[in-house]
Write an enzyme that holds these catalytic residues in place. Structure first.
Site, PDB file in Angstrom:
ATOM      1  N   GLY A   8       0.836  -1.208   0.000  1.00 41.88           N
ATOM      2  CA  GLY A   8       0.000   0.000   0.000  1.00 41.88           C
ATOM      3  C   GLY A   8       0.867   1.254   0.000  1.00 41.88           C
ATOM      4  N   GLY A  11      -0.551   4.699  -1.244  1.00 45.69           N
ATOM      5  CA  GLY A  11      -1.691   5.288  -0.548  1.00 45.69           C
ATOM      6  C   GLY A  11      -1.303   6.450   0.353  1.00 45.69           C
ATOM      7  CG  ASP A  34      -0.494   0.623  -3.805  1.00 42.88           C
ATOM      8  OD1 ASP A  34      -1.547   0.183  -4.296  1.00 42.88           O
ATOM      9  OD2 ASP A  34      -0.478   1.414  -2.847  1.00 42.88           O
ATOM     10  CB  ILE A  35      -3.014  -2.802  -6.954  1.00 44.74           C
ATOM     11  CG1 ILE A  35      -3.902  -1.949  -6.051  1.00 44.74           C
ATOM     12  CG2 ILE A  35      -2.891  -4.219  -6.442  1.00 44.74           C
ATOM     13  CD1 ILE A  35      -5.350  -2.405  -6.002  1.00 44.74           C
ATOM     14  CE1 TYR A 142     -10.784   0.880   7.415  1.00 46.55           C
ATOM     15  CE2 TYR A 142     -11.798   2.390   8.961  1.00 46.55           C
ATOM     16  CZ  TYR A 142     -10.680   1.935   8.308  1.00 46.55           C
ATOM     17  OH  TYR A 142      -9.459   2.525   8.531  1.00 46.55           O
TER      18      TYR A 142
HETATM   19  C1  AKB Z   1     -11.877   6.492   7.641  1.00 46.34           C
HETATM   20  O1  AKB Z   1     -12.448   7.593   7.761  1.00 46.34           O
HETATM   21  O2  AKB Z   1     -12.422   5.476   7.206  1.00 46.34           O
HETATM   22  C2  AKB Z   1     -10.444   6.392   8.101  1.00 46.34           C
HETATM   23  C3  AKB Z   1     -10.331   5.971   9.530  1.00 46.34           C
HETATM   24  C4  AKB Z   1     -10.704   6.884  10.611  1.00 46.34           C
HETATM   25  O3  AKB Z   1      -9.910   4.871   9.783  1.00 46.34           O
HETATM   26  N1  AKB Z   1      -9.783   7.636   7.905  1.00 46.34           N
END
Ligand code: AKB
Length: 319
Positions: A8, A11, A34-35, A142
């Site tokens: 990464g 990034g 990275d890709i 996430y």
């Molecule tokens: C996001 O906003 O998804 C990231 C984080 C806070 O992990 N910047």
């Protein structure tokens, strides 16, 4: 001799961290991958290769061929983008971490760094000065992937002695490479729009206070954690790490000190709900005690540098 692999490297974190690590360990010893293509300085200052972390065989070949001793795995789908493609994001975020942990176990990689996030917290978490150990009931894909990742990191450390280290990054703000698809991205976008058009429409509400950090602090903390003696680390899931907290209205006020006619309007989208589920400030005293973490940059210092650097980059003066 350390041989470091950055996954990464093109990034937002990787493009700054690669240069910082090359300055410490020597350009030829820090392998950027990275890709997508990285910024020019990453490309020109040392080895770069296109490598997809999802391709386990290619990853293993690369690590063996280059005698890699440390891995920084920074590739991830961020909070906003992950909500659009939940299963894909889960697969990318989890499979890549597990294959690196497994690889580290199998071939004895000395150290692994993997970023977690304030996204591990959720609606039941205390919002102010969120402690290291508290309720963690994230309600984003996430956040769930980061929380599961933290548990896996601790598991691989306890069970297989893999020296994996992690930080719960707040929103990161930098001028070199823009983030993509995060909830805290507004705090980077706002500078570009302030310089280009003196106005910005924010996708969060005016009072959506979140923990944030200027990238030089994040890089410094990451390297400090990785250089700390293993015995000093009491947390093997992921450390709380804090610097500054502010709302969209507060950063807009700060920008107005430099661009008098700057205006901000608010048009909250789905990311407002995500922001509301995250803490407003973080208690990072464990990191400060264990390995000496401290931040340097205030909101006003960061704002000044961001405006100067982005205006240089865009070739547009803002005052
Ligand atoms: C996001 O906003 O998804 C990231 C984080 C806070 O992990 N910047």
């Amino acid at each position: 001799m350390e041989k470091i692999l950055i996954i990464g490297a093109s990034g937002q974190i990787g493009s700054d961290l690669t240069i910082a690590l090359r300055n410490i360990f020597g350009n030829e010893n820090v392998f950027a991958t990275d890709i997508k293509q990285p910024p020019q300085d990453v490309l020109e200052s040392g080895p770069f290769q296109i490598l997809d972390v999802m391709n386990e065989n290619a990853l293993m070949d690369f690590v063996v061929k280059n005698k890699i001793t440390q891995i920084y795995h920074l590739a991830a789908v961020l909070s906003g983008n992950a909500e659009k493609l939940p299963l894909k994001a889960w697969e990318i975020n989890m499979k890549s971490l597990l294959s690196i942990l497994e690889l580290a176990k199998q071939i004895g990689i000395k150290k692994v760094f993997w970023p977690s996030s304030i996204a591990v917290f959720g609606n039941t978490t205390p919002k102010l000065m969120t402690p290291q150990l508290t309720y963690t009931e994230p309600n984003t894909v996430y956040g769930i992937s980061k929380l599961a990742g933290e548990r896996w990191c601790e598991y691989y450390f306890n069970k297989y002695n893999v020296d994996v280290r992690s930080l719960r990054y707040p929103g990161l703000i930098s001028y070199k490479t823009e983030a993509g698809g995060g909830t805290t991205d507004y705090a980077v976008e706002i500078f570009y729009e302030a310089i280009k058009s003196h106005k910005y429409e924010c996708f969060l509400k005016a009072d959506a206070t979140l923990p944030m950090m200027f990238m030089p602090d994040a890089i410094d903390g990451t390297i400090k954690l990785m250089e700390a003696e293993s015995e000093k680390l009491t947390i093997r899931s992921s450390y709380n790490m804090a610097a500054i907290s502010f709302s969209p209205a507060e950063i807009a006020e700060e920008i107005k000190k430099h661009i008098k006619d700057f205006t901000i309007t608010y048009n909250p989208d789905f990311r407002q709900k995500i922001a509301e589920s995250w803490p407003k400030s973080i208690d990072d005293s464990v990191a400060r005690t264990d390995w000496g973490w401290q931040h340097r940059y205030s909101l006003s210092e960061m704002t000044e540098i961001m405006l100067k650097e982005i205006s240089k980059k865009l070739g547009i003066s803002y005052n």
